[in-house]
Enzyme design. Sequence first.
Site, PDB file in Angstrom:
ATOM      1  N   CYS A  39       0.718  -1.551   0.037  1.00  0.00           N
ATOM      2  CA  CYS A  39       0.147  -0.124   0.192  1.00  0.00           C
ATOM      3  C   CYS A  39       0.782   1.563   0.109  1.00  0.00           C
ATOM      4  O   CYS A  39       0.190   2.101  -0.161  1.00  0.00           O
ATOM      5  CB  CYS A  39      -1.325  -0.233   1.460  1.00  0.00           C
ATOM      6  SG  CYS A  39      -2.090  -1.581   1.326  1.00  0.00           S
TER       7      CYS A  39
ATOM      8  N   CYS B 155     -14.643   1.736   7.221  1.00  0.00           N
ATOM      9  CA  CYS B 155     -13.042   0.523   6.726  1.00  0.00           C
ATOM     10  C   CYS B 155     -13.502   1.310   5.204  1.00  0.00           C
ATOM     11  O   CYS B 155     -14.283   1.777   5.247  1.00  0.00           O
ATOM     12  CB  CYS B 155     -13.871  -0.700   5.908  1.00  0.00           C
ATOM     13  SG  CYS B 155     -14.447  -2.004   7.907  1.00  0.00           S
ATOM     14  N   SER B 156     -11.924   1.814   4.866  1.00  0.00           N
ATOM     15  CA  SER B 156     -11.578   2.809   4.026  1.00  0.00           C
ATOM     16  C   SER B 156     -12.477   2.008   2.161  1.00  0.00           C
ATOM     17  O   SER B 156     -13.204   0.352   2.400  1.00  0.00           O
ATOM     18  CB  SER B 156     -10.098   2.753   3.629  1.00  0.00           C
ATOM     19  OG  SER B 156      -9.788   1.602   3.059  1.00  0.00           O
TER      20      SER B 156
ATOM     21  N   LYS C 107     -10.627   6.768   4.257  1.00  0.00           N
ATOM     22  CA  LYS C 107     -12.056   6.255   4.623  1.00  0.00           C
ATOM     23  C   LYS C 107     -12.816   7.170   3.433  1.00  0.00           C
ATOM     24  O   LYS C 107     -13.146   6.691   3.404  1.00  0.00           O
ATOM     25  CB  LYS C 107     -12.387   7.548   5.528  1.00  0.00           C
ATOM     26  CG  LYS C 107     -11.949   6.437   7.190  1.00  0.00           C
ATOM     27  CD  LYS C 107     -13.097   4.840   7.324  1.00  0.00           C
ATOM     28  CE  LYS C 107     -14.983   4.846   7.220  1.00  0.00           C
ATOM     29  NZ  LYS C 107     -15.014   4.868   6.415  1.00  0.00           N
TER      30      LYS C 107
ATOM     31  N   HIS D 209      -8.567   4.027  -1.407  1.00  0.00           N
ATOM     32  CA  HIS D 209      -7.831   2.944  -1.807  1.00  0.00           C
ATOM     33  C   HIS D 209      -6.809   2.357  -3.159  1.00  0.00           C
ATOM     34  O   HIS D 209      -6.811   1.443  -3.005  1.00  0.00           O
ATOM     35  CB  HIS D 209      -7.585   2.816  -0.110  1.00  0.00           C
ATOM     36  CG  HIS D 209      -5.662   1.970  -0.485  1.00  0.00           C
ATOM     37  ND1 HIS D 209      -4.892   2.776  -0.873  1.00  0.00           N
ATOM     38  CD2 HIS D 209      -5.383   1.354   0.731  1.00  0.00           C
ATOM     39  CE1 HIS D 209      -3.334   2.456  -0.108  1.00  0.00           C
ATOM     40  NE2 HIS D 209      -4.513   1.370   0.441  1.00  0.00           N
TER      41      HIS D 209
END
Length: 397
Positions: A85, A208-209, A334, A338
């Site tokens: 990431c 959770c994103s 958020k 991502h």
Amino acid sequence: MTSHGIKDRVAIVGMGCTRFGERWESSTADLVVDAATEAFETSGVHKDAVDAYWLGTMNGGFSGMVLSSALKTDYKPVTRVENFCATGSEAFRNACYAVASGAYDVVMALGVEKLKDSGYSGLTRANPPSDGTSTTVTAPARFSLLAPAYSAKYGVSRDDFKAAMTHVAWKNHRNGARNPRAQFRSEVPESKIASAPPVAGDLGVFDCSGVSDGAAAALIVRAEDALNYTDQPLYVKALSFVAGPGTGPIDPGYDYTSFEEVVRSAAEAYSQAGVTDPAAELMMAEVHDCFTPTELVLMEDLGFSGRGESWKDAMADRFALEGELPVNPDGGLKSFGHPIGASGLRMLFECWLQLRGQAPSDRQIKPKGRRYGLTHNLGGAPGDCVSFVAIVGSELG
């Protein structure tokens, strides 16, 4: 110390960032062009003046031609990198080192990802084959372990820690609602966040994103040349990247209340930049809020809160836009989702806006005499990850 650092040797003179979201109308090449074009326009640099490119993408393509074919570059080198990431940050780090070494005068770091086109929610990657003894655990499940571990270690009730997680999500959605580039642009009441359907452990949907598409880019030159391109460059103060030994899941002593990789990379970055009290010296921070308990743990690993104190600091709005140290003023993962290759550079783009006083007025941070911005990525899982920390500043010295 593992690195001497390159403080004040290179500068960012132009940046671009697309809107993040379900970009069905745009291809990977479209996103590359959009991010790069904005970076060129903000710096006055022409594409032909760029000596080399670093491309960060997880699954957007397997060579530098993802970028060269989209931008129609004139046989310039393009290095494609991937590092979980922190992929976009890795592209930026390597591009900065290339300029600092004297190998190139002008380079671009660009990160891009289209996750929505995969047809399912999650990362577009397959785990390496195993002998069948390894269990498959989802990312939400792995990061959900942080909450009960923190509560047990510091004597925080489950309800109190859940309230802090909810407040982190509320804060970041509040910030994202003020950002036209964010995927999710609505404030969400804390009651709705707290009552959302469960995903894993105490993680609900809003903890959770999201999954999104996007791209961001930065143009980098030698610090002494920066004012030839813009009167408001950002100078790179620190770049620290750490790959952990991966021993957390098999270490009986690992308690899921800290990321040692983050602790190490932050300490090195602060040493390079000469930062001794990050909570007092940073104007803002963009951190890897893949899940709400992650952000709470990061506040302590990055030195913004004392051990066992971050949940109280979050509830007291220390990290809100109007707080002592705004964290994720653009809305974070958020609000943006991502897209792996783009996130690290998207974080730097927020530093670019905020430290130059160019963020929208309803979320522009007051400097309070502070000159530094921090970005942080982690990739992997608790006890088994990589971590990146960058510090940039609006002035030399």
